[in-house]
Motif scaffolding. Structure first.
Motif, short mmCIF file in Angstrom:
data_model
loop_
_atom_site.label_atom_id
_atom_site.label_comp_id
_atom_site.label_asym_id
_atom_site.label_seq_id
_atom_site.Cartn_x
_atom_site.Cartn_y
_atom_site.Cartn_z
N GLU A 1 -3.77 -3.02 -14.03
CA GLU A 1 -4.92 -2.87 -13.13
C GLU A 1 -5.18 -1.39 -12.91
O GLU A 1 -4.26 -0.58 -12.90
N ILE B 1 -12.46 -6.91 -12.58
CA ILE B 1 -11.98 -7.88 -11.61
C ILE B 1 -12.92 -7.92 -10.42
O ILE B 1 -13.31 -8.97 -9.94
N LYS C 1 -5.11 -7.65 -2.17
CA LYS C 1 -5.11 -8.46 -3.38
C LYS C 1 -5.77 -9.82 -3.17
O LYS C 1 -6.33 -10.38 -4.08
#
Length: 81
Positions: A36, A65, A77
Motif C-alpha cells: 500500500e 483503493i 483501515k
C-alpha cells in the motif's frame, strides 16, 4: 519510494504523454510490505494518475483503493471498505 514515483511518472508519460510525466506528486507513506502507498497530488491531476496506474502494465502493478480530497479520512483501515 523513488522506484514507485518513477513507475507512476512512466505510466503518466505512456498514457498521457511526456508533459504528464512532470506531474507533481508526493509519496507520503509506504506500508512495510510495500503493498500500500499513499500519494498526494493536485485534485486536477488525480484522475490522470488513477487512469495511468490502472491502465499501465508496468511493474509494480498498481490499483486504487481509495481517493479522497481530505487526507485524514484515509487514516482508518476500516474506511477502505
Amino acid at each position: 519510494a523513488l522506484k514507485l514515483r518513477k513507475s507512476m511518472q512512466d505510466g503518466l508519460a505512456e498514457t498521457f504523454g511526456i508533459t504528464a510525466a512532470g506531474t507533481y506528486l508526493d509519496i507520503l507513506w509506504i506500508a512495510e510490505s510495500g503493498s500500500e502507498v499513499v500519494v498526494r497530488l493536485s485534485v486536477e491531476d488525480a484522475p490522470k494518475l488513477t487512469a495511468a496506474v490502472v491502465i499501465t502494465p508496468a511493474s509494480p502493478r498498481f490499483s486504487m483503493i481509495k481517493q479522497t480530497n481530505f487526507l485524514p479520512s484515509i487514516l482508518s483501515k476500516e474506511r477502505f471498505t
